[in-house]
Design an enzyme around this catalytic site. Structure first.
Site, PDB file in Angstrom:
ATOM      1  N   ARG A 153     -53.208   1.679  24.810  1.00 22.86           N
ATOM      2  CA  ARG A 153     -51.770   1.783  24.559  1.00 22.86           C
ATOM      3  C   ARG A 153     -51.006   1.966  25.867  1.00 22.86           C
ATOM      4  O   ARG A 153     -49.857   1.530  25.975  1.00 22.86           O
ATOM      5  CB  ARG A 153     -51.473   2.985  23.652  1.00 22.86           C
ATOM      6  CG  ARG A 153     -51.877   2.773  22.213  1.00 22.86           C
ATOM      7  CD  ARG A 153     -51.313   3.876  21.369  1.00 22.86           C
ATOM      8  NE  ARG A 153     -49.906   4.057  21.680  1.00 22.86           N
ATOM      9  CZ  ARG A 153     -49.232   5.183  21.474  1.00 22.86           C
ATOM     10  NH1 ARG A 153     -49.838   6.232  20.938  1.00 22.86           N
ATOM     11  NH2 ARG A 153     -47.964   5.272  21.782  1.00 22.86           N
ATOM     12  N   CYS A 203     -47.489  13.333  14.170  1.00 19.33           N
ATOM     13  CA  CYS A 203     -48.272  12.609  15.171  1.00 19.33           C
ATOM     14  C   CYS A 203     -49.328  13.537  15.727  1.00 19.33           C
ATOM     15  O   CYS A 203     -49.244  14.758  15.562  1.00 19.33           O
ATOM     16  CB  CYS A 203     -47.331  12.045  16.230  1.00 19.33           C
ATOM     17  SG  CYS A 203     -47.615  12.458  17.919  1.00 19.33           S
ATOM     18  N   ARG A 244     -42.845  16.189  16.667  1.00 18.24           N
ATOM     19  CA  ARG A 244     -42.019  15.132  17.273  1.00 18.24           C
ATOM     20  C   ARG A 244     -40.899  14.586  16.373  1.00 18.24           C
ATOM     21  O   ARG A 244     -40.870  13.405  16.032  1.00 18.24           O
ATOM     22  CB  ARG A 244     -42.904  13.999  17.783  1.00 18.24           C
ATOM     23  CG  ARG A 244     -43.898  14.487  18.803  1.00 18.24           C
ATOM     24  CD  ARG A 244     -44.709  13.390  19.396  1.00 18.24           C
ATOM     25  NE  ARG A 244     -44.062  12.737  20.515  1.00 18.24           N
ATOM     26  CZ  ARG A 244     -44.636  11.794  21.239  1.00 18.24           C
ATOM     27  NH1 ARG A 244     -45.835  11.398  20.950  1.00 18.24           N
ATOM     28  NH2 ARG A 244     -44.003  11.257  22.241  1.00 18.24           N
ATOM     29  N   ASP A 285     -47.845  14.978  30.125  1.00 15.70           N
ATOM     30  CA  ASP A 285     -48.724  13.803  30.091  1.00 15.70           C
ATOM     31  C   ASP A 285     -49.859  13.883  31.120  1.00 15.70           C
ATOM     32  O   ASP A 285     -50.719  13.003  31.158  1.00 15.70           O
ATOM     33  CB  ASP A 285     -47.904  12.519  30.318  1.00 15.70           C
ATOM     34  CG  ASP A 285     -47.118  12.117  29.075  1.00 15.70           C
ATOM     35  OD1 ASP A 285     -47.334  12.714  28.004  1.00 15.70           O
ATOM     36  OD2 ASP A 285     -46.283  11.191  29.176  1.00 15.70           O
ATOM     37  N   LYS A 330     -45.221   2.300  31.654  1.00 12.18           N
ATOM     38  CA  LYS A 330     -45.011   2.013  30.224  1.00 12.18           C
ATOM     39  C   LYS A 330     -43.761   2.726  29.715  1.00 12.18           C
ATOM     40  O   LYS A 330     -42.944   2.143  28.999  1.00 12.18           O
ATOM     41  CB  LYS A 330     -46.241   2.483  29.438  1.00 12.18           C
ATOM     42  CG  LYS A 330     -46.004   2.606  27.949  1.00 12.18           C
ATOM     43  CD  LYS A 330     -47.186   3.206  27.239  1.00 12.18           C
ATOM     44  CE  LYS A 330     -47.219   4.701  27.141  1.00 12.18           C
ATOM     45  NZ  LYS A 330     -46.351   5.329  26.122  1.00 12.18           N
ATOM     46  N   ASN A 331     -43.590   3.983  30.097  1.00 11.44           N
ATOM     47  CA  ASN A 331     -42.481   4.773  29.545  1.00 11.44           C
ATOM     48  C   ASN A 331     -41.126   4.394  30.139  1.00 11.44           C
ATOM     49  O   ASN A 331     -40.094   4.855  29.659  1.00 11.44           O
ATOM     50  CB  ASN A 331     -42.745   6.269  29.727  1.00 11.44           C
ATOM     51  CG  ASN A 331     -43.777   6.786  28.742  1.00 11.44           C
ATOM     52  OD1 ASN A 331     -44.227   6.047  27.870  1.00 11.44           O
ATOM     53  ND2 ASN A 331     -44.153   8.047  28.882  1.00 11.44           N
TER      54      ASN A 331
HETATM   55  C1  UD1 Z   1     -41.618  11.139  26.043  1.00  8.50           C
HETATM   56  C2  UD1 Z   1     -42.748  10.302  26.570  1.00  8.50           C
HETATM   57  C3  UD1 Z   1     -44.075  11.023  26.380  1.00  8.50           C
HETATM   58  C4  UD1 Z   1     -44.000  12.422  26.976  1.00  8.50           C
HETATM   59  C5  UD1 Z   1     -42.780  13.172  26.476  1.00  8.50           C
HETATM   60  C6  UD1 Z   1     -42.581  14.495  27.180  1.00  8.50           C
HETATM   61  C7  UD1 Z   1     -41.942   8.041  26.246  1.00  8.50           C
HETATM   62  C8  UD1 Z   1     -42.058   6.759  25.519  1.00  8.50           C
HETATM   63  N1  UD1 Z   1     -42.761   9.027  25.865  1.00  8.50           N
HETATM   64  O1  UD1 Z   1     -41.829  11.298  24.644  1.00  8.50           O
HETATM   65  O2  UD1 Z   1     -45.092  10.258  27.037  1.00  8.50           O
HETATM   66  O3  UD1 Z   1     -45.167  13.126  26.612  1.00  8.50           O
HETATM   67  O4  UD1 Z   1     -41.596  12.405  26.680  1.00  8.50           O
HETATM   68  O5  UD1 Z   1     -42.492  14.310  28.542  1.00  8.50           O
HETATM   69  O6  UD1 Z   1     -41.173   8.152  27.176  1.00  8.50           O
HETATM   70  N2  UD1 Z   1     -37.816  16.984  20.148  1.00  8.50           N
HETATM   71  C9  UD1 Z   1     -37.085  17.486  19.097  1.00  8.50           C
HETATM   72  N3  UD1 Z   1     -36.134  16.679  18.521  1.00  8.50           N
HETATM   73  C10 UD1 Z   1     -35.889  15.420  18.947  1.00  8.50           C
HETATM   74  C11 UD1 Z   1     -36.623  14.907  20.035  1.00  8.50           C
HETATM   75  C12 UD1 Z   1     -37.587  15.716  20.624  1.00  8.50           C
HETATM   76  O7  UD1 Z   1     -37.296  18.626  18.683  1.00  8.50           O
HETATM   77  O8  UD1 Z   1     -35.008  14.748  18.383  1.00  8.50           O
HETATM   78  C13 UD1 Z   1     -38.850  17.833  20.790  1.00  8.50           C
HETATM   79  C14 UD1 Z   1     -40.263  17.250  20.663  1.00  8.50           C
HETATM   80  O9  UD1 Z   1     -40.855  17.597  19.430  1.00  8.50           O
HETATM   81  C15 UD1 Z   1     -40.953  17.873  21.851  1.00  8.50           C
HETATM   82  C16 UD1 Z   1     -39.840  17.952  22.896  1.00  8.50           C
HETATM   83  O10 UD1 Z   1     -38.619  17.848  22.182  1.00  8.50           O
HETATM   84  O11 UD1 Z   1     -41.390  19.161  21.543  1.00  8.50           O
HETATM   85  C17 UD1 Z   1     -39.889  16.878  23.940  1.00  8.50           C
HETATM   86  O12 UD1 Z   1     -40.025  15.624  23.315  1.00  8.50           O
HETATM   87  P1  UD1 Z   1     -39.424  14.306  23.948  1.00  8.50           P
HETATM   88  O13 UD1 Z   1     -39.028  14.532  25.351  1.00  8.50           O
HETATM   89  O14 UD1 Z   1     -38.405  13.744  23.013  1.00  8.50           O
HETATM   90  O15 UD1 Z   1     -40.690  13.340  23.918  1.00  8.50           O
HETATM   91  P2  UD1 Z   1     -40.638  11.800  23.716  1.00  8.50           P
HETATM   92  O16 UD1 Z   1     -39.359  11.294  24.260  1.00  8.50           O
HETATM   93  O17 UD1 Z   1     -41.027  11.459  22.316  1.00  8.50           O
END
Ligand code: UD1
Length: 435
Positions: A400, A120, A125, A308, A22-23
């Site tokens: 999901r 969330c 996030r 995850d 999915k990701n």
């Molecule tokens: C993706 C995955 C999710 C997984 C996560 C971490 C997808 C669709 N989802 O989520 O399943 O749990 O990676 O492996 O691929 N952060 C910030 N600012 C930002 C972006 C992120 O502070 O602009 C922080 C987040 O709050 C979190 C950390 O960075 O603490 C990692 O998040 P991130 O890797 O971005 O997660 P997702 O990409 O949303």
């Protein structure tokens, strides 16, 4: 509301096939926005988030066919008809990964309006790093009424150093940079296999990319990308979930269509716990014996232990002898499953970002609530080993990201049934309407 009813006690035996990731599928679908030509994606999982993304692209005017026959999990996306570069709150709130359209939209159409995702279940996030990155590529960003609006004549290459490693942030900016003028260098990038897979698709579409899958990615922008056909990588988290389920139930399970290299940190941790693992080229055999010893985990970015898989591992820790410390480093509020596991008989104490799990405690059936995607998976695994009949409510969370999990588990000996509507329905899904 849909529920799972699970009678525990059966070891998982036989073979289970893993679906596409999915990701990896979600950013790949967003990448189709970068070209006017059709992008064909294979090994697309039949999960709810994919339908959400289809709806998101269709609302922008894209033509999206989802081939939902049993044999081919394929989508064909044509974004040549996109006329409304906007992602509304209604869609973004149900799936945070919707923000993946921000980069491709501004790169291709010079304008994007995307709802801010808000809070969330597993933590704050934010998307500040996506925004900051786009600004370094020359986009003018404004935020009002809960939306981010990005505008540019054309993005230009830049130097981006991520303050923090972000998976979808890396993917969003990687896509944006493919159409920017000049060269972009991105440092401290996410190294997840899903990022590497996106890089492969973009290269097939004509992008010039080096280093995807490493922490430094270099992109030479081009003026135009073209259509492509690409097969999505297997879902490492689904694979890991079945592997832990087999271990916890003392089963003997062959998990096929997966890449053991993508789950190396998980497999070596399971070996430390005492689970027998046999790695093959594209499958893993797991031989459980129920005689496990506690081991600590700390969640980290890839190639570390994946956040995850933390919830599912916690269920295994309840069935391991001794004290396991589970430290969650990626998201600040990702222990919602712990209280539900405690209701089933687990001994777990939460101290900030650490969960202290004392095992081994017998689990007994209870009515429990699924709170997010991976938390639901940990409860399913707990129910498979609990005494009696567990009812898990709100299983739409699991739909999901897990394709027909109850059918797959039943196929390897679990007693699990669903109350309520089956997802996905066993009929061909119509192509999304264009507007
Ligand atoms: C993706 C995955 C999710 C997984 C996560 C971490 C997808 C669709 N989802 O989520 O399943 O749990 O990676 O492996 O691929 N952060 C910030 N600012 C930002 C972006 C992120 O502070 O602009 C922080 C987040 O709050 C979190 C950390 O960075 O603490 C990692 O998040 P991130 O890797 O971005 O997660 P997702 O990409 O949303």
């Amino acid at each position: 509301m849909d529920k799972f009813v699970i009678r525990g006690g059966n070891p998982l035996l036989g073979t289970v096939r893993v679906s596409g990731a999915k990701n990896a599928a979600l950013p790949a679908m967003a990448a189709a926005l970068l070209t006017d030509e059709p992008v064909i994606l294979e090994n697309i999982p039949q999960v709810r988030d994919i339908v959400t993304e289809r709806n998101l692209l269709a609302a922008m005017g894209a033509e999206v066919e989802l081939g939902y026959g049993r044999a081919h999990h394929r989508t064909t996306i044509n974004c040549g008809t996109v006329n409304n570069p906007e992602a509304s709150y209604d869609l973004v709130k149900t799936m945070r990964a919707s923000t993946l359209v921000l980069g491709p939209l501004v790169a291709k159409f010079g304008r994007a309006r995307v709802s801010m995702p808000g809070g969330c279940g597993i933590g704050a996030r934010p998307i500040d790093l996506h925004i900051k990155g786009l600004e370094s590529l020359g986009a003018a960003i404004t935020q009002d009424h809960g939306y981010v609006e990005a505008r540019t004549d054309r993005l230009r290459g830049g130097h981006i150093v991520f303050d923090k490693i972000t998976v979808t942030g890396t993917e969003d900016l990687l896509m944006a940079a493919t159409l920017a003028e000049g060269e972009t260098v991105m440092e401290n990038c996410a190294r997840e296999p899903e990022v590497a897979d996106l890089g492969e698709l973009l290269i097939k579409m004509g992008a010039h990319i080096q280093g995807h899958g490493t922490s430094t990615i270099k992109i030479k922008g081009v003026t135009k990308l073209h259509g492509a056909k690409h097969r999505i990588i297997p879902d490492r988290i689904e694979a890991g979930t079945f592997i832990i389920a087999a271990a916890v139930t003392g089963g003997d399970l062959n998990v096929t269509n997966c890449d053991p290299n993508h789950i190396a940190s998980l497999l070596s941790k399971l070996e430390e716990v005492g689970v027998k693992i046999v790695r093959n080229h594209d499958s893993v055999r797991v031989i459980g014996n129920g005689d496990y010893k506690a081991a600590d985990i700390v969640t980290e970015e890839h190639p570390g232990f994946p956040t995850d898989m933390q919830a599912q591992y916690m269920t295994l820790a309840t069935q391991s002898e001794g004290t396991s410390i589970v430290t969650e480093n990626i998201f600040e509020n990702r222990f919602m499953h712990a209280q539900e596991l405690v209701r089933m008989g687990a001994n777990i104490k939460i101290e900030g970002r650490r969960a202290i799990v004392r095992g081994k405690t017998p689990l007994s059936a209870a009515a429990v609530l699924a709170s997010d995607l991976r938390a639901s998976a940990s409860l399913v695994i707990a129910a498979l080993v609990a005494e009696g009949e567990t009812i898990i409510d709100r299983v739409y969370h699991i739909d999901r990201g897990y394709e027909r999990i109850e059918e797959k588990l039943r196929g390897v000996g679990a007693e699990i049934k669903r109350l309520g509507e089956v997802f996905p329905k066993k009929v061909a899904m119509p192509a999304a309407q264009t507007t």
